[in-house]
Structures are given as C-alpha cells and as structure tokens.
Design an enzyme around this catalytic site. Structure first.
Site, PDB file in Angstrom:
ATOM      1  N   ASP A 174      38.437  21.827  19.596  1.00 32.99           N
ATOM      2  CA  ASP A 174      38.186  22.960  19.891  1.00 32.99           C
ATOM      3  C   ASP A 174      37.148  23.480  17.878  1.00 32.99           C
ATOM      4  O   ASP A 174      37.833  22.767  16.704  1.00 32.99           O
ATOM      5  CB  ASP A 174      38.939  24.671  20.268  1.00 32.99           C
ATOM      6  N   HIS A 175      36.161  24.546  18.852  1.00 27.99           N
ATOM      7  CA  HIS A 175      36.081  24.965  17.493  1.00 27.99           C
ATOM      8  C   HIS A 175      36.415  25.777  16.544  1.00 27.99           C
ATOM      9  O   HIS A 175      37.130  27.121  17.459  1.00 27.99           O
ATOM     10  CB  HIS A 175      34.262  25.114  16.894  1.00 27.99           C
TER      11      HIS A 175
ATOM     12  N   TRP B 103      36.688  29.259  21.727  1.00 30.51           N
ATOM     13  CA  TRP B 103      36.788  29.443  22.719  1.00 30.51           C
ATOM     14  C   TRP B 103      35.360  28.112  22.832  1.00 30.51           C
ATOM     15  O   TRP B 103      35.344  28.294  24.457  1.00 30.51           O
ATOM     16  CB  TRP B 103      36.305  30.416  23.550  1.00 30.51           C
ATOM     17  N   HIS B 104      35.831  27.473  22.458  1.00 32.19           N
ATOM     18  CA  HIS B 104      35.207  25.677  22.893  1.00 32.19           C
ATOM     19  C   HIS B 104      36.085  24.465  22.699  1.00 32.19           C
ATOM     20  O   HIS B 104      35.595  23.447  22.456  1.00 32.19           O
ATOM     21  CB  HIS B 104      34.113  25.387  22.051  1.00 32.19           C
ATOM     22  N   GLN B 105      37.411  24.781  23.701  1.00 31.84           N
ATOM     23  CA  GLN B 105      37.972  23.951  24.054  1.00 31.84           C
ATOM     24  C   GLN B 105      37.102  22.475  25.613  1.00 31.84           C
ATOM     25  O   GLN B 105      36.657  22.739  26.391  1.00 31.84           O
ATOM     26  CB  GLN B 105      39.720  24.360  24.870  1.00 31.84           C
TER      27      GLN B 105
END
Length: 538
Positions: free
Chosen positions: A323-324, A473-475
C-alpha cells in the site's frame, strides 16, 4: 442537459431497472462467466464480456447500489468512509507505528473503490508496467501496449494530446475543473523548487522523473463517473448481463481441478451459481485472497490450521501486501478557502534522491486538514490544507492471515508499514520535500504558516512519521502475477494449479503502481476480458 437527453435518460433508467428486476428474480443455475466484485476491475470485465450478446454474464457484488448523493457528489467522498459503503477493514496493531491499528477503507457496493475514492485517474509510471511485463514474461503487460489500451478507453476532455490521450472511450477523464488558487499555488511552488510542471499527469510526466500537474479526475458535469458508471451502467438493459447486489461470495466451487461456480450468501441464504467457462475474482486485495484460501488455495500449513482441504498449495496467497503509506503535512490558511471539486486537485510525483531515474514519492494536495488520529492531538487548524505525501515504492511487505474456517469471519491484515528501514529513510526525505514545497514563496499569499510537522530533530521527526502514517487506500499485490514460487497467477491471470479461475483486480500487481490504483485496475480488467475472450473464442 437538454429535455431530450433527460427523457432518454429516464427511459433508460426504467428499461434498465425492469430488466435487472426480471433477471435477478429468475437467476439461472448456470452462466458462461461469473465475475465476483463490481469494482474498478470487475466492472470492466463484466461489461467487455457482455458486449457479446451470446455470452451470459453474472456480476456479483456484496454491497448495494451506488445511487446515493454521498457517492455521486464528488465533494462528499469522505462521508463514505466508515459507512455501509466501506468494508471497514482494520489492520493489526503495528509495532513499527508504535502499536497503532490503522483503518483500511475499501469500497463496498457497485463501483467498489471507484464509487468512494477521490476520483483521481493516475495511470502508473512507465517503469511499473515494464516491471509487470518482466515479472509476467509477457510484453503485453508492458507500457507501450498498456498506453494503447489507455488511449482506447479514455474520453479525454483536456488539452488534446493524441500521443498520450484518447477521446472515444467509455471513461470520461477531465482535469479538475476551475481548480482552487491553492492548487495552482502548488504547481507554482513545485516550479520554484525545481520540479517540472506538466499540462496533465498522465503523459510524458510519468515516463521520466515525474513532476506536478492538476489532477485528472473521473468527474462529469460535477458528478462522479465511477468505472461502474462508465462500463456497466450503460449495459444494464441488456438481457445477457445480470447484476446481483447484496451477494457475498464465500468460496469458489470445483469439479476436480476446474472451477465450476461459486457459493455466495444473499439475504441470509446460501446460493450456488455455476460457470460454464470461467470464474473471475475481482474482490480486491483483501477479499480475493481470503476467498482463495477458503476455497482451498493458499499455503498448505495455514489452511491446515483451520481444517480447510488443500485444493492447490500456493504460499503466495495473501503475501506481498503493499500500500502507499502517507504522512500528512499541514498549513494554516491566512483566510479560509473553500475546497473545490473533490478537495484534491493537484498532484506531484518526485524523487527522494537525485540519483533515481523514476519517482518514488507520491503527493496529493488536499484542500482541508487531514491529520491521523495521533497527529490530531498536535493541534489542527480550523482552516488549512494538507500535503498528503507518501511512499510510491515502499519496500515493506505485509500479509493476510485467516482467523477462522468461517468464510464470514474477517482476516487478519498485517500491513507491516515502515518495517523495512529503507522506508523510514525515504519517509524523512518525503517530509523534507513536503516542507520545502509548502513553505515555498508561492504559498505565502494564502497561508499563515506551517501547522505540522515544523522543524523537527531526528528522533522527533521519526516519531512524527510513525504517528502520522496512514494508508492511501491503495491495498494491493496479495495474489501477485509472476513466475516465482510466491506468484499466484500467470501472465494470463489464471490461478496456478487449477483451471477456469482467474483473478482480475489490484491483488495481481507484482508491486503497487506509482500513484492511485483506480486506472491500473481498469487496465487489469481490460486485459482479463481480452484473455478470456481469446481463450473461449468469445
């Protein structure tokens, strides 16, 4: 909107509603393809396959409708976090964040993340796609081919750029309309500290060192244009596409080695649907590996802990979580400036070290304060803006673990944010660049001063980073594409060791792309649909 257009829209809405009412009231026992998840990738797969009227497609979605003002109004996106449109995943306590337990929001409902996100369209860097191609051993995943797909699917509304942008596709993309003066100040500040400014962020800017630009957004006439709206919604009146909401997939069913269908729960009832050709999992980077494991596909030892019969030993299922991770830096406005559009209109990608060839930092300006639950205690201005800045290429890797043999029980998510020392080093550089940008002369007419973090020494800065860290929120990356022992799918997105089962969502990424993941998930959906059509002469 003209009266004629309004009438046509009303007629379509009635036709689509009546059609879906009929189709869902009389579910078939068998479809050609079952697509699980109506998010950024699943919506694309379902639509592309349903374009052939001979192909019967069932699209299953655990959540509900996207017809809510909080979804359609770009400014209201934060109100979806923690709502019924959010899966509400919670990470395990992280010792590298001083024991903090982060919320991992993911979209639940038609459109998935594309119905609750900040609507940013970020294609990823050339190096990302070329890395995908290298890992997969297939040049079709490389940047040149992916660029051609982007041109085909876009309906670009900005300055014409035929080398990079397309105009005839289903995805309406436009620069943030009438951006805030604070967004324009960010571009000027970037220029003042030596970072190039581009006309848009999805062309030459993402082929080299990076730069700054006004964000590309999926917004049309002031309303969200999710990938569900772009792809599936116009097809709801077709007799061969059934969209079933409130359908939570529990497991994939098999006939020998072949995926034969899925088991799902709807209205408290367990239902089975069969697939003649394929099952496609597009459930996202948490639900997809969870369903795989409950279907007997995963690490043999872990499945054995819960008495789940092993269908295929694939130790990479649920591993390689990425994730980021972001660290908010905030400035106080001299006078309040109301957010415009989604409240995030300018973006930047840059390098933490001069010797790098590609950007490893990701910046999204947010036109209001965004503290973590910890940094909020440091004092947040009533009016201000945040540089939501983070690691585009984190080195740390997390994992998912089953808690129970019950498919409805949540999984444990260990993000392991900042577990690798290199990420802390990069985070320090990220904060330094953030402060240089926010304190540049371009912002002086608009801000009273820096609210946080301010000038901090080494230990205090490290504490701030651990307290400020939140998800972008970039899982992604938990069922990665590749050719090594930890890969879950091959270059055609087929799950290793079984037949008739593919994965098409952010979980197949070998590494998280540079930037927001919505646009790359559209590409994954397009590629999956192409591959399925080729395999079955659809």
């Amino acid at each position: 909107m003209t009266n004629a257009t309004s009438s046509e829209d009303a007629d379509f809405a009635i036709r689509a509603r009546d059609n879906q009412t009929r189709l869902t009231a009389r579910l078939q026992s068998q479809y050609d393809v079952i697509v699980c998840g109506a998010g950024a990738s699943g919506s694309v797969v379902a639509r592309r396959l349903a374009e052939n009227p001979e192909v019967q497609v069932l699209l299953l979605e655990a959540g509900g409708s996207d017809e809510a003002e909080s979804v359609q109004n770009p400014a209201l996106w934060p109100t979806n976090l923690g709502s019924e449109r959010d899966w509400g995943f919670q990470a395990e306590p992280n010792p590298h964040l001083n024991g903090r337990q982060l919320s991992l929001s993911m979209g639940k409902g038609l459109g998935g993340g594309s119905s609750v996100n900040v609507m940013v369209w970020a294609r990823g860097h050339r190096s990302d796609w070329d890395f995908f191609a290298s890992e997969a051993g297939d040049p079709a995943w490389g940047y040149d081919n992916v660029l051609s797909i982007y041109r085909r699917i876009e309906n670009w509304q900005g300055v014409p750029d035929p080398q990079f942008r397309g105009t005839g596709g289903p995805v309406w993309v436009q620069p943030a309309a009438d951006p805030s003066p604070i967004a324009l100040a960010m571009l000027e500040a970037a220029s003042q500290i030596g970072i190039p400014v581009h006309d848009h962020p999805n062309g030459r800017m993402m082929e080299g060192q990076g730069g700054a630009a006004i964000s590309d957004m999926l917004v049309r006439d002031g309303r969200r244009q999710s990938l569900y709206r772009a792809y599936v919604h116009p097809w709801l009146d077709r007799p061969n596409l059934t969209v079933l909401t409130g359908a939570l997939v529990r497991r994939v069913l098999f006939d020998g080695r072949r995926a034969s269908g899925v088991e799902f729960v709807r209205g408290g009832q367990v239902t089975v649907a069969h697939a003649r050709a394929e099952v496609v999992l597009s459930l996202g980077a948490i639900q997809t590996p969870k369903v795989l494991m409950h279907s007997g596909i995963g690490d043999r030892a872990e499945l054995g802990l819960f008495g789940i019969p092993v269908r295929q030993h694939l130790p990479g299922v649920g591993r390689n979580f990425q994730d980021h991770v972001s660290f908010g830096c905030t400035w106080e406005y001299a006078e309040p400036i109301a957010p415009r559009n989604s409240g995030s209109e300018a973006t930047m990608y840059w390098k933490s070290r001069a010797d790098l060839d590609v950007p490893d930092l990701l910046f999204c300006q947010v036109e209001f304060p965004v503290p973590s639950e910890k940094t909020a205690a440091r004092g947040v201005p009533a009016h201000g803006w945040t540089m939501f800045a983070g690691l585009a290429h984190p080195v740390s890797r997390g994992s998912l673990r089953l808690r129970s043999a019950d498919p409805l029980a949540p999984v444990a998510v260990d993000t392991e944010f900042l577990s690798h020392p290199a990420d802390m080093t990069t985070a320090r550089s990220c904060i330094e660049l953030c402060r240089a940008l926010g304190n540049a002369p371009a912002f002086r007419p608009f801000v009273r001063g820096e609210a946080m973090p301010g000038e901090l020494n080494d230990e205090a800065l490290e504490l701030y980073i651990r307290e400020a860290a939140v998800t972008y929120w970039h899982q992604s990356c938990t069922a990665k594409m590749g050719r090594d022992d930890m890969s879950v799918v091959d270059a055609a997105l087929r799950v290793y060791g079984v037949e008739g089962l593919r994965v098409a969502d952010g979980s197949i990424m070998p590494r998280v792309t540079t930037g927001n993941t919505q646009a790359p998930c559209a590409i994954i959906g397009e590629r999956a649909a192409e591959l399925i059509k080729q395999a079955h002469a659809m």
